[in-house]
Structure formats: structure tokens, C-alpha cells
Design an enzyme around this catalytic site. Structure first.
Site, PDB file in Angstrom:
ATOM      1  N   HIS A  30      35.237 -44.150  36.259  1.00 59.87           N
ATOM      2  CA  HIS A  30      34.380 -45.141  36.916  1.00 59.87           C
ATOM      3  C   HIS A  30      32.495 -44.776  36.509  1.00 59.87           C
ATOM      4  O   HIS A  30      32.509 -43.474  36.073  1.00 59.87           O
ATOM      5  CB  HIS A  30      34.166 -45.486  38.006  1.00 59.87           C
ATOM      6  CG  HIS A  30      35.611 -45.681  38.885  1.00 59.87           C
ATOM      7  ND1 HIS A  30      35.291 -46.853  39.848  1.00 59.87           N
ATOM      8  CD2 HIS A  30      37.165 -46.208  38.470  1.00 59.87           C
ATOM      9  CE1 HIS A  30      36.867 -47.341  39.946  1.00 59.87           C
ATOM     10  NE2 HIS A  30      37.281 -46.603  38.995  1.00 59.87           N
TER      11      HIS A  30
ATOM     12  N   GLU B  83      29.765 -44.705  38.780  1.00 63.19           N
ATOM     13  CA  GLU B  83      29.912 -43.397  39.763  1.00 63.19           C
ATOM     14  C   GLU B  83      29.838 -41.526  38.912  1.00 63.19           C
ATOM     15  O   GLU B  83      29.399 -41.208  39.086  1.00 63.19           O
ATOM     16  CB  GLU B  83      29.680 -43.960  40.463  1.00 63.19           C
ATOM     17  CG  GLU B  83      29.504 -45.321  41.828  1.00 63.19           C
ATOM     18  CD  GLU B  83      30.282 -46.012  41.243  1.00 63.19           C
ATOM     19  OE1 GLU B  83      30.874 -47.009  42.161  1.00 63.19           O
ATOM     20  OE2 GLU B  83      31.543 -46.349  40.641  1.00 63.19           O
TER      21      GLU B  83
ATOM     22  N   CYS C  95      34.092 -47.477  45.447  1.00 61.37           N
ATOM     23  CA  CYS C  95      35.017 -48.138  45.698  1.00 61.37           C
ATOM     24  C   CYS C  95      35.644 -46.370  46.690  1.00 61.37           C
ATOM     25  O   CYS C  95      34.610 -45.821  46.758  1.00 61.37           O
ATOM     26  CB  CYS C  95      36.813 -48.055  44.612  1.00 61.37           C
ATOM     27  SG  CYS C  95      36.306 -46.356  43.461  1.00 61.37           S
TER      28      CYS C  95
ATOM     29  N   CYS D 252      35.426 -43.271  44.389  1.00 60.95           N
ATOM     30  CA  CYS D 252      33.518 -42.859  43.619  1.00 60.95           C
ATOM     31  C   CYS D 252      33.272 -42.775  45.530  1.00 60.95           C
ATOM     32  O   CYS D 252      32.098 -41.970  45.386  1.00 60.95           O
ATOM     33  CB  CYS D 252      32.926 -44.085  42.928  1.00 60.95           C
ATOM     34  SG  CYS D 252      34.039 -44.178  41.177  1.00 60.95           S
TER      35      CYS D 252
END
Length: 163
Positions: free
Chosen positions: A58, A60, A88, A91
Site C-alpha cells: 500500500h 502508506e 484502510c 495502514c
């Protein structure tokens, strides 16, 4: 949630959007992220889940990894994260674990967001750290990029079915 430092927030959100466009170019969901320390970007990331075949890729998490390396510390206490889409649960948990001071979000994610949509892991008093949250920075630009991506994806899927 506050709406302060809009010009500075917009400046860095534009940098996160540049990262999201890199994901878009790879046919990845266009999510981008930058981490700022003392008015300098110390970590950048964009969604690479499909490209890397890795659930953890991801934007992040990639930005946190780079920022931690730059700071030579897992604690990012005086940093601000700018991310185009609401983080999410994974993260958001990593943001809390990294002790990031502030998170600035472009658009919200009502289906998977954990910075206010489904729940807010960033501001839970039960944790030993909370992140200050600002939402809606360049929201239209972030949101329209996501909508365009999914519109194109649906069109590609329709074409495949017809073949």
C-alpha cells in the site's frame, strides 16, 4: 478534524497525487502518499499491490518504510502523512504504530476507510498514540481520479467479456 494550513496541505497533497498517478500508470488503484518532516518530503509511496503481488504494498506502508529509513528510526513522531485516499485498517494501524503526528486525507473511503468512514483507528483514545486528522484536502481531484480509474476498469472488463 480541522481545516488548517490549507495552502501547505494542498502543496503536499499535490505531491501525493503525483504518486497516485504513478500507480494509475501501472493499472493500480491510484493511491499516493507522501510523508513530510520539517517541510521536506522524507517518504513517498504509491499503491503497488498488483505489480508486486503483495498485500502489504500500500502507498502508506511504502512511504512509512522510506521515511523510517531516512529518519533512521521507526518513530515518525513529528511527521505529517498526506494520502489521497482514506487509509484502510492495516495502514491506519501502521500510522498509529509509527507515531505519525498528523494525517491529511484527500477523499474518504466508505467501503474500507479506517480514519473515520467505517471506524477511526487514528483517534482512538484506547491506543497509546493518536494522530491528528484533516480530511477533504483536494478532495475533488483525489475522488475524480479514483472514479475515472474504476470507470476505465469496468470498461476494460466489459470488453474482455465480449471477446
Amino acid at each position: 478534524m480541522q481545516k488548517k494550513n490549507m495552502t501547505l496541505d494542498e502543496k503536499y497533497m499535490k505531491e501525493a497525487i503525483k504518486q497516485a498517478k504513478k500507480a494509475y500508470a501501472l493499472d493500480e488503484v491510484p493511491i499516493g502518499c507522501v510523508i513530510v518532516y520539517q517541510d521536506k518530503i522524507i517518504g513517498r509511496g504509491y499503491n503497488r499491490r498488483t505489480t508486486d503481488k503483495n498485500t502489504l504494498a500500500h502507498a502508506e506502508l511504502l512511504a512509512i518504510k522510506k521515511a523510517s529509513k531516512k529518519m533512521d528510526d521507526w518513530r515518525l513522531e513529528d511527521c505529517t502523512m498526506y494520502v489521497t485516499l482514506e487509509p484502510c485498517q492495516m495502514c491506519s494501524g501502521a500510522i498509529v504504530q509509527a507515531r505519525i503526528k498528523r494525517v491529511v486525507v484527500g477523499c474518504m473511503n466508505p467501503k474500507a476507510g479506517c480514519a473515520g468512514s467505517i471506524l477511526n483507528l487514528l483517534e482512538m483514545q484506547e491506543f497509546n498514540h493518536q494522530a491528528e486528522l484533516t480530511t477533504g484536502v483536494l478532495e475533488e481531484e483525489c475522488s475524480s481520479m479514483m472514479k475515472q480509474f474504476f470507470k476505465e476498469l469496468r470498461e476494460k472488463q466489459k470488453k474482455k467479456k465480449k471477446q
